[in-house]
Design a protein around this motif. Structure first.
Motif, PDB file in Angstrom:
ATOM      1  N   LEU A 260     -24.157   3.586  -7.927  1.00 46.53           N
ATOM      2  CA  LEU A 260     -23.491   2.420  -8.487  1.00 46.53           C
ATOM      3  C   LEU A 260     -24.525   1.436  -8.985  1.00 46.53           C
ATOM      4  O   LEU A 260     -25.486   1.137  -8.281  1.00 46.53           O
ATOM      5  CB  LEU A 260     -22.627   1.729  -7.420  1.00 46.53           C
ATOM      6  N   PRO A 261     -24.337   0.921 -10.196  1.00 44.88           N
ATOM      7  CA  PRO A 261     -25.306  -0.037 -10.722  1.00 44.88           C
ATOM      8  C   PRO A 261     -25.236  -1.348  -9.981  1.00 44.88           C
ATOM      9  O   PRO A 261     -24.159  -1.818  -9.628  1.00 44.88           O
ATOM     10  CB  PRO A 261     -24.867  -0.212 -12.188  1.00 44.88           C
ATOM     11  N   GLU A 262     -26.384  -1.899  -9.712  1.00 47.91           N
ATOM     12  CA  GLU A 262     -26.425  -3.218  -9.111  1.00 47.91           C
ATOM     13  C   GLU A 262     -26.059  -4.261 -10.160  1.00 47.91           C
ATOM     14  O   GLU A 262     -26.441  -4.151 -11.311  1.00 47.91           O
ATOM     15  CB  GLU A 262     -27.828  -3.514  -8.567  1.00 47.91           C
ATOM     16  N   VAL A 263     -25.310  -5.262  -9.733  1.00 47.38           N
ATOM     17  CA  VAL A 263     -24.869  -6.313 -10.647  1.00 47.38           C
ATOM     18  C   VAL A 263     -25.770  -7.526 -10.496  1.00 47.38           C
ATOM     19  O   VAL A 263     -25.919  -8.074  -9.408  1.00 47.38           O
ATOM     20  CB  VAL A 263     -23.410  -6.713 -10.358  1.00 47.38           C
TER      21      VAL A 263
ATOM     22  N   ARG B 216     -15.857 -11.289  -6.570  1.00 47.77           N
ATOM     23  CA  ARG B 216     -17.060 -10.714  -5.953  1.00 47.77           C
ATOM     24  C   ARG B 216     -18.112 -10.418  -7.016  1.00 47.77           C
ATOM     25  O   ARG B 216     -19.300 -10.703  -6.839  1.00 47.77           O
ATOM     26  CB  ARG B 216     -16.713  -9.423  -5.208  1.00 47.77           C
ATOM     27  N   GLY B 217     -17.683  -9.830  -8.122  1.00 51.42           N
ATOM     28  CA  GLY B 217     -18.611  -9.498  -9.190  1.00 51.42           C
ATOM     29  C   GLY B 217     -19.266 -10.706  -9.815  1.00 51.42           C
ATOM     30  O   GLY B 217     -20.374 -10.610 -10.364  1.00 51.42           O
ATOM     31  N   LEU B 218     -18.605 -11.846  -9.718  1.00 52.18           N
ATOM     32  CA  LEU B 218     -19.143 -13.093 -10.275  1.00 52.18           C
ATOM     33  C   LEU B 218     -20.031 -13.839  -9.278  1.00 52.18           C
ATOM     34  O   LEU B 218     -20.564 -14.893  -9.597  1.00 52.18           O
ATOM     35  CB  LEU B 218     -17.998 -14.002 -10.714  1.00 52.18           C
ATOM     36  N   GLY B 219     -20.176 -13.298  -8.087  1.00 50.35           N
ATOM     37  CA  GLY B 219     -21.019 -13.939  -7.091  1.00 50.35           C
ATOM     38  C   GLY B 219     -20.358 -15.077  -6.351  1.00 50.35           C
ATOM     39  O   GLY B 219     -21.036 -15.903  -5.739  1.00 50.35           O
ATOM     40  N   LEU B 220     -19.021 -15.129  -6.369  1.00 49.40           N
ATOM     41  CA  LEU B 220     -18.297 -16.216  -5.722  1.00 49.40           C
ATOM     42  C   LEU B 220     -17.573 -15.768  -4.462  1.00 49.40           C
ATOM     43  O   LEU B 220     -16.681 -16.465  -3.982  1.00 49.40           O
ATOM     44  CB  LEU B 220     -17.292 -16.839  -6.701  1.00 49.40           C
ATOM     45  N   SER B 221     -17.946 -14.617  -3.932  1.00 51.82           N
ATOM     46  CA  SER B 221     -17.327 -14.140  -2.702  1.00 51.82           C
ATOM     47  C   SER B 221     -17.605 -15.120  -1.569  1.00 51.82           C
ATOM     48  O   SER B 221     -18.735 -15.566  -1.368  1.00 51.82           O
ATOM     49  CB  SER B 221     -17.887 -12.761  -2.339  1.00 51.82           C
TER      50      SER B 221
ATOM     51  N   SER C 235     -21.287  -1.687  -5.183  1.00 50.94           N
ATOM     52  CA  SER C 235     -22.349  -1.021  -4.443  1.00 50.94           C
ATOM     53  C   SER C 235     -22.552  -1.627  -3.064  1.00 50.94           C
ATOM     54  O   SER C 235     -22.761  -0.906  -2.084  1.00 50.94           O
ATOM     55  CB  SER C 235     -23.655  -1.077  -5.245  1.00 50.94           C
ATOM     56  N   ALA C 236     -22.487  -2.947  -2.973  1.00 43.45           N
ATOM     57  CA  ALA C 236     -22.696  -3.597  -1.677  1.00 43.45           C
ATOM     58  C   ALA C 236     -21.595  -3.221  -0.690  1.00 43.45           C
ATOM     59  O   ALA C 236     -21.870  -2.935   0.488  1.00 43.45           O
ATOM     60  CB  ALA C 236     -22.748  -5.116  -1.860  1.00 43.45           C
ATOM     61  N   ALA C 237     -20.343  -3.192  -1.165  1.00 41.02           N
ATOM     62  CA  ALA C 237     -19.226  -2.850  -0.285  1.00 41.02           C
ATOM     63  C   ALA C 237     -19.321  -1.406   0.194  1.00 41.02           C
ATOM     64  O   ALA C 237     -19.039  -1.104   1.361  1.00 41.02           O
ATOM     65  CB  ALA C 237     -17.905  -3.082  -1.012  1.00 41.02           C
ATOM     66  N   LEU C 238     -19.715  -0.485  -0.696  1.00 38.92           N
ATOM     67  CA  LEU C 238     -19.799   0.919  -0.303  1.00 38.92           C
ATOM     68  C   LEU C 238     -20.984   1.190   0.623  1.00 38.92           C
ATOM     69  O   LEU C 238     -20.907   2.030   1.521  1.00 38.92           O
ATOM     70  CB  LEU C 238     -19.878   1.801  -1.541  1.00 38.92           C
ATOM     71  N   LYS C 239     -22.083   0.498   0.410  1.00 38.35           N
ATOM     72  CA  LYS C 239     -23.214   0.650   1.329  1.00 38.35           C
ATOM     73  C   LYS C 239     -22.842   0.166   2.721  1.00 38.35           C
ATOM     74  O   LYS C 239     -23.206   0.780   3.735  1.00 38.35           O
ATOM     75  CB  LYS C 239     -24.426  -0.117   0.797  1.00 38.35           C
TER      76      LYS C 239
END
Length: 363
Positions: free
Chosen positions: A6-9, A50-55, A232-236
């Motif tokens: 998975l590509p890192e964002v 999450r993808g926007l960094g606002l999690s 990627s972070a969630a799957l790791k």
């Protein structure tokens, strides 16, 4: 275990530089999600945030419909009208109103406290718009993300009431004027009715009622499938959490997913540890998540799909991400393809649109 490809964002620049260059009035520090209680819709909103960094810096509001009695027959009308009719029925019948048990609700709400959400409140457009305006000088603009038919009236009203204080993103085609939103994120197959083949399947007297009515404009971001939280972070994290249960199972590990309401606890672990997937064609969300891993995906019932859903299956097969299940497959064989990256690409589209407005997200 096969590597999770998975590509890192990477989004934005440092928060301090953003504030210095744009000023606090142009920096988004928080998001507000408007959900409808359906996991498939709310999962897309949370995935984008999450993808926007606002999690962890977002709150969840929900649009709820009246239930019981005649309300069970009124889910096809706009939720705002539904609530007005409910009020009228209450005035007429009062406490003598007949209520029947709700059957087969498709609502699969997220539990309280998950994903940094401490409480879920009823979505009220005027209240949210006033809050955005009142807090603008202190907190900057508010990002509003909504998905699902019942949220359209709320999100579009918020934009109408506080256009200078909010940036409204509507996920899934809203079936209304797109200029009511700052940005619309929707799958390409939602525009299948505009294709020559799609037009052939629509009687001429129904074409004006079939959405979309025109090609996507500048405020539309097209995706292949649905947005989700399986980055990627969630799957790791899931790979580590489910190591003891799944790592020692015989290989290849094939996960079979059947569409319908389900919990997300073991699902991410399956995505992380599986070598291949067998998924029913009715679930765009689960297919989108599986095709994000870059692992083989076999689809049950793809040949029975019609209309825009057949177009979605076609797009997956053309990318090499999915194949119809024939029953003769050798699951030890594998193939590769460019993983779907819809959530990260949609987040990039939001950042571009914000930049054009002179705004950015504090990451």
């Amino acid at each position: 275990m096969r590597p999770i490809r998975l590509p890192e964002v990477t989004i934005g620049i440092s928060g301090s530089l953003e504030i210095c260059s744009r000023g606090i009035h142009g920096v988004i520090k928080r998001a507000l999600i408007i959900g409808n209680g359906f996991a498939g819709a709310e999962n897309q909103c949370i995935g984008l945030v999450r993808g926007l960094g606002l999690s962890g810096r977002h709150s969840l509001y929900r649009v709820s419909r009246p239930r019981g009695g005649i309300n069970e027959w009124l889910h096809w009308i706009p939720v705002s009208l539904h609530k007005k009719l409910e009020y009228l029925f209450m005035r007429i019948h009062g406490s003598l109103r007949l209520r029947i048990p709700a059957k087969g609700h498709k609502v699969n709400p997220f539990p309280f406290g998950q994903n940094g959400i401490a409480d879920i409140l009823e979505a009220d457009a005027k209240h949210i718009a006033n809050m955005a305006r009142d807090n603008f000088d202190k907190d900057g603009p508010l990002l509003v993300v909504a998905s699902g038919r019942d949220t359209i009236y709320i999100s579009s009203t918020i934009k109408c009431l506080a256009p200078e204080s909010v940036f409204v993103v509507q996920i899934q085609h809203p079936r209304t004027h797109l200029n009511r939103f700052d940005l619309v994120i929707t799958p390409r197959h939602d525009y299948y009715p505009l294709t020559p083949h799609g037009q052939e399947q629509i009687p001429w007297f129904l074409r004006r009622w079939i959405t979309p009515r025109e090609p996507p404009g500048r405020n539309v971001v097209l995706t292949v499938g649905a947005l989700h939280q399986a980055d990627s972070a969630a799957l790791k994290k899931a790979a580590s959490a489910w190591h003891d249960e799944l790592a020692l199972l015989p290989k290849p590990l094939v996960v079979v997913n059947i569409g319908g309401p389900s919990s997300l606890n073991p699902h991410l672990g399956h995505l992380a540890w599986a070598d291949a997937f067998v998924i029913t064609a009715d679930s765009v969300s689960m297919l989108s998540e599986a095709c994000t891993t870059g692992k083989p995906v076999y689809v049950i019932g793809a040949e029975r799909c019609t209309w825009k859903f057949a177009e979605f299956q076609k797009s997956l097969q053309e990318r090499g991400a999915a194949r119809p299940l024939t029953g003769k497959e050798d699951m030890s064989q594998s193939w590769s393809y460019p993983p779907l990256n819809d959530t990260a690409e949609a987040a990039h589209g939001v950042n571009v649109a914000l930049s054009e407005r002179g705004w950015s997200i504090l990451t």
